[in-house]
Design an enzyme around this catalytic site. Structure first.
Site, PDB file in Angstrom:
ATOM      1  CB  THR A 192      22.854 -14.132  10.787  1.00 42.62           C
ATOM      2  OG1 THR A 192      23.550 -14.502  11.975  1.00 42.62           O
ATOM      3  CG2 THR A 192      21.448 -14.697  10.824  1.00 42.62           C
ATOM      4  CD  GLU A 337      17.804 -14.151  11.113  1.00 41.00           C
ATOM      5  OE1 GLU A 337      17.840 -13.535  10.026  1.00 41.00           O
ATOM      6  OE2 GLU A 337      18.568 -13.915  12.055  1.00 41.00           O
ATOM      7  CE  LYS A 447      17.719   2.543  22.437  1.00 43.79           C
ATOM      8  NZ  LYS A 447      18.838   1.953  21.717  1.00 43.79           N
ATOM      9  CD1 TRP A 452      14.268   5.833  21.187  1.00 42.91           C
ATOM     10  CD2 TRP A 452      12.923   4.692  19.805  1.00 42.91           C
ATOM     11  NE1 TRP A 452      14.023   4.615  21.759  1.00 42.91           N
ATOM     12  CE2 TRP A 452      13.201   3.887  20.936  1.00 42.91           C
ATOM     13  CE3 TRP A 452      12.114   4.182  18.805  1.00 42.91           C
ATOM     14  CZ2 TRP A 452      12.695   2.609  21.087  1.00 42.91           C
ATOM     15  CZ3 TRP A 452      11.601   2.910  18.941  1.00 42.91           C
ATOM     16  CH2 TRP A 452      11.880   2.128  20.079  1.00 42.91           C
TER      17      TRP A 452
END
Ligand code: ADP
Length: 556
Positions: A192, A337, A447, A452
């Site tokens: 990654t 992944e 936040k 959110w």
């Protein structure tokens, strides 16, 4: 799902899904398909039959250097014919293709090569400076093979042999007795890019790549077919170029590679000369292409559709391509992944025009075989009702079960797995008919006062403003609200929108408290090595006082 059962054996053959079989199939029955590498001075082209012979020469060459099944052979290359040869030949001989990202910092490349214990690196001549910077710390590399230029450019440490790719291959036979490989064996490895911390290694099996390639070819996937000419702009050193190279072998589709010519003017010249029918790249590439295309019109309707993913695709970008240039952008979501594909945003049966757009703005519908669930902050499952938010967890035959851990005393990323499920770190919601909408990465969501704000939603809406080219939103610390949004904006040439105008533009889509009061006009949004907005850098720049911040009232 309950425990696995096997009440009666089938009569089916235990034929293995190996990349050697795929190589023989593609370069045999589809021998007339071609691999081309574009450059500003002309296109090099070989047939798949030639590719098969080149792959055999490469396998013989690597064997002559002492490469055995299971050994890691790294590539440090652009998307080109030699890289395709490495994709074809290395796993087919039983070795492991490790695609090293040429845009990493040298320390990261060194870390990754050592972690994977690469024995050989095949490197393009044009990236030797980057390789030279990383090479001194690489402890397992014994051979460097240089493509497309003079190998004398390698600063080889003691004990490392350097070879010229062409000379090495020309001395080899053009056939190879490809082994019968267990489909669960490692075929390729990719780390990654470390957007979220230390690079972590994912090791794909022959079986996972085979099954993933079927999805790339499927009509509900990317639809790669034998009549296509495919342009993978997404790098082969990033998430296996979204599986496209192997899909071309499976479908017998011709492929045209952009090499290092990734700037919009080159991409558009390549499109004009090669007229590919399908292409894939991250949004940043298409944003650049669109800007130039609008300025210098060109027919791109030879593209049947393009697949875009890697970060959220702004709806304004999709609309512009569709309405102004007649090309549909299909959004995809996935990650290294997951090989990487997990969803594609084709509209479902029966959707009217408006509904179809709404579906196409989502990250897409899960591919067959991919199982998904949503887990909230308290580790409770939330339903796929199209509204409830949670972190997306995935299972699937081409999703990883762990990160590569050569040394058990140094565990890697065990916290990213939850009872066999892969925690994606992406927050979203899922409709009952299996469409995923991402709200944000868990670390990017803003936040504010216990609520959110999706940085992605903000960016998309700011980018929908006609004066804006690019926009990236981050949360900045705020004493009262914990965090407040800041938007870094790149304006179009000649435009100078005011903060008041941008705030007003957001007013119809966002609640008052969600509208950013901090703005910064920048020349460019910093990007990661794979072209995503680098919010880590943006946050650091803000913290260091490197951003000029304009307030809601226009004051600096
Ligand atoms: P990284 O960026 O961590 O190095 P990847 O390139 O594998 O690794 O990126 C995977 C991540 O990219 C996903 O977890 C998700 O956050 C983001 N991503 C990929 N496709 C999309 C998309 N269509 N919309 C929004 N985010 C996406």
């Amino acid at each position: 799902m309950s425990d696995r059962i096997l009440p009666m054996q089938s009569t089916m053959q235990d034929e293995q899904m190996s990349l050697a079989t795929l190589l023989e199939y593609g370069t045999g029955w589809h021998g007339d398909a071609t691999v081309a590498t574009w450059s500003d001075t002309g296109t090099r082209r070989i047939t798949f039959s030639d590719l098969g012979r080149e792959a055999a020469r490469l396998a013989n060459a690597l064997r002559s250097l002492g490469v055995k099944p299971g050994d890691r052979v790294a590539t440090f290359m652009w998307n080109n014919t030699e890289h395709m040869t490495a994709y074809a030949g290395i796993p087919a001989m039983g070795a492991v293709l490790h695609t090293l990202n040429i845009r990493l910092f040298p320390e990261q490349a060194t870390f990754i090569a050592n972690h994977a214990a690469d024995k050989v690196i095949i490197a393009d001549h044009s990236v030797l400076p980057q390789l030279n910077a990383a090479l001194p710390g690489m402890t397992t590399v014994r051979h460097i093979v240089v493509t497309n230029g003079d190998p004398a450019g390698v600063d080889a440490p003691h004990g490392v042999e350097v070879h010229d790719y062409r000379q090495l291959l020309d001395a080899q036979p053009d056939s190879y007795a490809w082994p019968d490989i267990d489909e669960r064996a490692a075929a390729a490895a990719c780390y990654t890019s470390g957007t979220t911390g230390d690079p972590k290694g994912v090791v794909y099996s022959h079986r996972s790549i085979w099954l993933h390639s079927l999805q790339v070819c499927a009509s509900y996937g990317m639809g790669v077919s034998p009549t296509d000419t495919v342009l993978p702009i997404v790098p082969m050193f990033h998430a296996m170029s979204w599986g496209i190279p192997y899909a071309t072998l499976m479908a017998g589709a011709s492929v045209v590679m952009p090499d290092r010519f990734l700037q919009p003017e080159y991409v558009l010249r390549l499109l004009a000369e090669e007229r590919p029918t399908f292409a894939a790249a991250v949004p940043a590439v298409w944003i650049g292409v669109l800007q130039r295309l609008d300025a210098v019109p060109q027919d791109i309707s030879h593209l049947r559709h393009v697949v875009v993913g890697g970060s959220a695709v702004p709806p304004s970008l999709m609309r512009a391509f569709s309405e102004r240039h007649g090309v549909d952008i299909i959004q995809a979501w996935g990650m290294t992944e997951i090989s990487p594909l997990a969803t594609l945003a084709w509209a479902p049966r029966g959707a009217d025009a408006d509904e179809a757009w709404r579906y196409r703005y989502t990250q897409g519908r899960f591919l067959p075989g991919i199982r998904a669930r949503l887990v909230d902050a308290d580790d409770r499952l939330v339903p796929p009702d199209g509204e409830s938010l949670g972190e997306i967890e995935i299972r699937g035959p081409w999703a990883t079960a762990s990160y590569y851990t050569p040394d058990e005393s140094k565990p890697v990323g065990a916290d990213k797995f939850d009872d066999g499920w892969l925690r994606t770190g992406d927050i979203g919601k899922v409709t009952p008919n299996g469409y995923l909408t991402l709200v944000d990465r868990s670390k990017d969501v803003i936040k504010s006062g216990g609520e959110w704000i999706s940085s992605v939603d903000l960016e998309n809406e700011v980018m929908a403003h006609p004066d804006v080219l690019e926009a990236a939103a981050i949360g900045i610390p705020d004493a009262k609200w914990d965090e407040r949004p800041l938007v870094a904006v790149v304006v179009r040439e000649g435009a100078a929108p005011s903060v008041a105008a941008l705030r007003e533009h957001l007013a119809t889509k966002f609640a008052k408290w969600q509208i950013p009061d901090s703005w910064s006009f920048v020349d460019a949004v910093p990007k990661t090595s794979v072209g995503k907005f680098d919010k880590k850098v943006l946050r650091a720049r803000y913290a260091d006082g490197g951003l000029v911040v304009v307030g809601a009232d226009g004051s600096v």
